[in-house]
Design an enzyme around this catalytic site. Structure first.
Site, short mmCIF file in Angstrom:
data_model
loop_
_atom_site.label_atom_id
_atom_site.label_comp_id
_atom_site.label_asym_id
_atom_site.label_seq_id
_atom_site.Cartn_x
_atom_site.Cartn_y
_atom_site.Cartn_z
N HIS A 28 -2.76 6.46 4.55
CA HIS A 28 -1.32 6.56 4.81
C HIS A 28 -0.83 7.93 4.30
O HIS A 28 -1.20 8.36 3.20
CB HIS A 28 -0.54 5.50 4.02
CG HIS A 28 -0.72 4.10 4.52
ND1 HIS A 28 -1.37 3.77 5.68
CD2 HIS A 28 -0.29 2.92 3.98
CE1 HIS A 28 -1.35 2.46 5.85
NE2 HIS A 28 -0.71 1.91 4.83
N CYS B 271 0.81 -1.23 0.00
CA CYS B 271 0.00 0.00 0.00
C CYS B 271 0.84 1.28 0.00
O CYS B 271 0.55 2.22 -0.74
CB CYS B 271 -0.96 0.00 1.17
SG CYS B 271 -0.25 -0.59 2.71
P1 NAP Z 1 -7.36 -8.88 7.77
O1 NAP Z 1 -8.31 -7.77 7.99
O2 NAP Z 1 -6.72 -9.50 8.94
O3 NAP Z 1 -8.12 -10.04 6.92
C1 NAP Z 1 -7.53 -11.27 6.64
C2 NAP Z 1 -8.47 -12.08 5.76
O4 NAP Z 1 -7.83 -13.31 5.41
C3 NAP Z 1 -9.78 -12.45 6.46
O5 NAP Z 1 -10.81 -12.51 5.52
C4 NAP Z 1 -9.46 -13.87 6.96
O6 NAP Z 1 -10.61 -14.66 7.14
C5 NAP Z 1 -8.67 -14.40 5.79
N1 NAP Z 1 -7.89 -15.57 6.17
C6 NAP Z 1 -6.97 -15.67 7.16
N2 NAP Z 1 -6.51 -16.94 7.22
C7 NAP Z 1 -7.16 -17.64 6.29
C8 NAP Z 1 -7.14 -19.00 5.87
N3 NAP Z 1 -6.34 -19.91 6.45
N4 NAP Z 1 -7.96 -19.38 4.86
C9 NAP Z 1 -8.77 -18.49 4.28
N5 NAP Z 1 -8.84 -17.19 4.62
C10 NAP Z 1 -8.04 -16.77 5.61
O7 NAP Z 1 -6.15 -8.44 6.82
P2 NAP Z 1 -6.16 -7.37 5.60
O8 NAP Z 1 -5.73 -6.06 6.08
O9 NAP Z 1 -7.44 -7.47 4.84
O10 NAP Z 1 -4.92 -7.90 4.75
C11 NAP Z 1 -4.95 -9.11 4.07
C12 NAP Z 1 -3.71 -9.22 3.19
O11 NAP Z 1 -3.65 -8.12 2.30
C13 NAP Z 1 -2.39 -9.22 3.96
O12 NAP Z 1 -1.50 -10.10 3.33
C14 NAP Z 1 -1.92 -7.80 3.83
O13 NAP Z 1 -0.52 -7.67 3.90
C15 NAP Z 1 -2.42 -7.44 2.45
N6 NAP Z 1 -2.59 -5.99 2.26
C16 NAP Z 1 -3.23 -5.24 3.19
C17 NAP Z 1 -3.37 -3.87 2.97
C18 NAP Z 1 -4.04 -3.00 3.97
O14 NAP Z 1 -3.91 -1.76 3.83
N7 NAP Z 1 -4.78 -3.54 4.95
C19 NAP Z 1 -2.90 -3.30 1.82
C20 NAP Z 1 -2.27 -4.08 0.87
C21 NAP Z 1 -2.14 -5.42 1.12
P3 NAP Z 1 -11.32 -14.81 8.60
O15 NAP Z 1 -12.09 -13.57 8.83
O16 NAP Z 1 -12.18 -16.01 8.41
O17 NAP Z 1 -10.21 -15.01 9.59
#
Ligand code: NAP
Length: 338
Positions: free
Chosen positions: A244, A131
């Site tokens: 950010h 991001c």
């Molecule tokens: P988050 O809010 O913690 O969400 C994680 C998601 O992944 C939830 O839907 C979770 O499902 C799912 N998940 C976790 N373990 C899993 C499994 N074993 N099988 C299937 N689904 C699973 O995190 P987020 O911020 O959305 O970020 C997710 C990814 O995107 C990360 O790798 C992060 O680095 C990347 N990212 C984030 C941002 C940002 O600004 N937040 C920006 C760019 C990239 P449950 O609800 O069922 O646990």
């Protein structure tokens, strides 16, 4: 118009949720939408176009008949499931860091290197950058084209939503605890984040930098397709929910005045110049939250070097920094390739 079967993987997360909203808002031609997450979320529903869609558990056979998979389930899960999805004919657009530096996988910000999407044919996977890198390169690219960038020094002020839904909850709970004189708990971050500033995002590496800092260095070179650009970063978590902010110092080969830079940036895609200090106008996280554009302001000469500018860049990390960028990639994909 052709319609596509789309799966959102990690749909219950901060990014996944926003992806569902972004597909709807941008009228992406979805035939069927499949929402996947961990077994913990089975039974939950998310609303898409006014209808509740049930969350299903991500499994190896989840991708039969799926054309496009928007992934954000964390690096380890993407590493396992993106190749499985690709093998069944689904094009994966992955938001995690699992494939970003894979030389066979394109790392794409459509405003910067849309052409790289063609490389999706290598592995059936396209990577969405980090991001903090996305919003920086959206602004750097037109400036690089105008005066060739030699070096970038960036310090970030990153929102807690960048760490996901648990971190949003942690900041809320800490603020409530402080106001109610209760014990402050920290599970996501090593220290209290409420009313604090942490010079630490992602794991520390042997060279003293964090992984987040090295992502900004390496991903910038890959997206800009120029290894000669020197980048050094300090990434910092601040108690902001969405958006950010970045202080960016750029050294150029040729002269570029602040006025010329503003002119170039005003014409560039995806950017809003907000730069009128006499009226206290500059980009702010609270104004960028929920918006698609990357905002840039405080453009001024770096008077310590011959050809340098300082600027302040802000964007919604969940939208342009993640969900929107992924959906924009999907839009190019269906327009040109699928
Ligand atoms: P988050 O809010 O913690 O969400 C994680 C998601 O992944 C939830 O839907 C979770 O499902 C799912 N998940 C976790 N373990 C899993 C499994 N074993 N099988 C299937 N689904 C699973 O995190 P987020 O911020 O959305 O970020 C997710 C990814 O995107 C990360 O790798 C992060 O680095 C990347 N990212 C984030 C941002 C940002 O600004 N937040 C920006 C760019 C990239 P449950 O609800 O069922 O646990």
């Amino acid at each position: 118009m052709k319609e596509y079967n789309v799966a959102v993987v990690g749909a219950t997360g901060a990014v996944g949720n926003e992806m569902v909203d972004t597909l709807e808002q941008r009228k992406f031609p979805v035939k069927n939408l499949k929402l996947l997450a961990s077994a913990r979320s089975v039974g939950k529903t998310l609303t898409y176009k006014g209808e509740g869609i049930k969350i299903e558990e991500l499994k190896e056979d989840s991708f039969k008949g799926i054309d496009i998979g928007l992934f954000s389930p964390g690096g380890a899960v993407s590493l396992k499931f993106a190749p499985i999805a690709a093998a069944s004919g689904c094009v994966v657009i992955d938001n995690t860091n699992a494939f970003r530096m894979d030389p066979e996988v394109p790392l794409v910000v459509p405003e910067v290197n849309e052409h790289a999407i063609a490389m999706y044919k290598n592995k059936g996977i396209i990577a969405n950058p980090n991001c903090s890198t996305i919003q920086m390169v959206v602004v750097l690219k037109p400036l690089h084209d105008a005066a060739k960038i030699k070096r970038v020094v960036v310090s970030t002020y990153q929102a807690v939503s960048g760490t996901g839904k648990k971190a949003i909850y942690e900041l809320e709970q800490q603020i409530l605890a402080i106001y109610n004189n209760k014990k402050i708990e920290n599970k996501v971050y090593p220290y209290q984040i409420a009313f604090n500033v942490l010079p630490h995002i992602d794991a520390f590496l042997e060279n003293g930098y964090t992984k987040e800092e090295m992502k900004m260095v390496n991903e910038t070179k890959k997206i800009m397709e120029d290894n000669s650009i020197q980048v050094t970063a300090t990434t910092v978590r601040v108690p902001v929910f969405y958006g950010h902010s970045e202080s960016v110092n750029v050294e150029f080969e040729r002269d570029l005045s602040p006025d010329q830079a503003r002119k170039v940036l005003k014409k560039a895609p995806g950017i809003k110049v907000v730069d009128d200090p006499s009226k206290n106008k500059y980009p702010l996280a609270i104004l960028a939250a929920g918006k698609d554009d990357t905002f840039v302001g405080r453009i001024r000469r770096d008077e310590s070097i011959p050809h340098g500018l300082n600027m302040w860049i802000v964007a919604d990390n969940i939208r342009k920094g993640a969900a929107l960028n992924a959906v924009q990639i999907a839009e190019v994909l269906i327009k040109k390739y699928l």
